[in-house]
Write an enzyme that holds these catalytic residues in place. Sequence first.
Site, mmCIF file in Angstrom:
data_model
loop_
_atom_site.group_PDB
_atom_site.id
_atom_site.type_symbol
_atom_site.label_atom_id
_atom_site.label_comp_id
_atom_site.label_asym_id
_atom_site.label_seq_id
_atom_site.Cartn_x
_atom_site.Cartn_y
_atom_site.Cartn_z
ATOM 1 C CB VAL A 28 -16.288 1.935 -2.675
ATOM 2 C CG1 VAL A 28 -16.961 1.061 -2.285
ATOM 3 C CG2 VAL A 28 -15.208 2.412 -2.680
ATOM 4 N N GLY A 70 -19.957 7.348 4.719
ATOM 5 C CA GLY A 70 -19.015 7.774 3.251
ATOM 6 C C GLY A 70 -19.608 7.960 2.470
ATOM 7 C CB VAL A 71 -22.135 8.196 0.195
ATOM 8 C CG1 VAL A 71 -22.377 8.043 0.342
ATOM 9 C CG2 VAL A 71 -22.088 10.029 0.450
ATOM 10 N N GLY A 72 -18.358 7.924 -0.746
ATOM 11 C CA GLY A 72 -16.849 8.385 -1.992
ATOM 12 C C GLY A 72 -17.466 7.653 -3.078
ATOM 13 C CE LYS A 90 -4.886 1.476 0.667
ATOM 14 N NZ LYS A 90 -5.453 0.532 0.012
#
Length: 364
Positions: A193, A189-191, A92
């Site tokens: 994905v 979290g509505v990014g 990562k």
Amino acid sequence: MIKELSNTAHSEKSSAIDFFKMNHEKILFCQDEQSGLKAIIAVHNTVCGPALGGTRMWNYVSSENALIDVMRLSRGMTYKNAISGLNLGGGKAVIIGDSKTQKSPELFMKFGEFVNSLSGSYITAEDVGINPQDMLHVNKTTDYVTGLPGKKGDPSPITAYGVYMGMKAALKFQSGNESLSGKKVLVQGVGHVGLYLVDYLHKEGAEIIVSDINKDAVKNTVNKYNCKFIDTNDIFNSQIDIYAPCALGATINNKTIKELKCNIVAGAANNQLQDENIHGQQLIDKGIVYAPDYLINAGGVMNCYAEIHGISDEKVMQMAGNIYNTTLDILHKSKNENISTSLAANKIAEKRIKEETIKLNNVK
Ligand code: NAD
């Protein structure tokens, strides 16, 4: 076990950490004054293949926090790739900075040079704060990059599909019925994905509640799907059926676990449990079914793997769809062996890593 280090995208005490305990093969600090690049690449394990994992761009409060995050995330990738049966190891990268104001083509090209210096032992892709256009700049200085526009592109839609299938498996395990229709699902979290996940949930008739620190993201989602929203401070006070963490890690911790009112935790975020052993068991004790994060969010890395090996879109959807069966297997294993679901997943991943290590040693 991923238990020694806390996710510290947030500020946390991290004194007396033995960084060697997590057994990383290599950590590369990348710095370039001209472009302003400050990044860390962590190669955790390459026994199953080259280390693949996305690059996260985040405004960490300290470089120590960035180091801890990239170490935890890269180790998670080793487990994710191993349990998914991919011939990939775990790695990562994190770029320290504000993804809204500090991106530039030069910064990503410089970052690509550092990726390239690892000669393919690390292959990168998108993660939080990074989009396919950024990867195009990285690709100018290295070929060790996936998730490119014109190829498989953004891994997020496949990640969301896998999470959706894992969520359905958890529901089937918990209630005997996999239908999400009428189920109250909170997506944190509505990014990239989270938004695709909302789309799947909407199509199946779930009652969706969203929450995000980005007000525009909330507004757009609410307008598009006519769903409810709540303040980020109220996430753990809400009575819901399913909590879907799709932002950052460590949201299941000593504080939140006491408040959490749901039957299932299933989401895309990496490293959802602050401490795998403690919080994995506490979720069981509270009667909450936890679909292990790295198991159900593996669709994205499957997509990257497909890009490298020329696997068709149809086949990669099949692979992601199979997350349903793997999740059910792991949940049953957890029940049968009376261990937490995260431990059950770890056991399977560790078995594969051990087998691959023996194979490698025999070749030598
Ligand atoms: P993203 O940056 O597109 O979206 C993250 C969203 O979370 C943003 O809208 C952000 O504003 C929001 N957020 C951040 N902190 C928050 C908080 N405290 N409360 C509520 N919202 C908050 O990232 P993404 O690509 O959608 O990834 C989301 C998660 O899924 C990450 O943990 C990532 O590592 C993991 N993941 C992503 C992929 C992928 O294919 N993109 C694959 C596997 C795992």
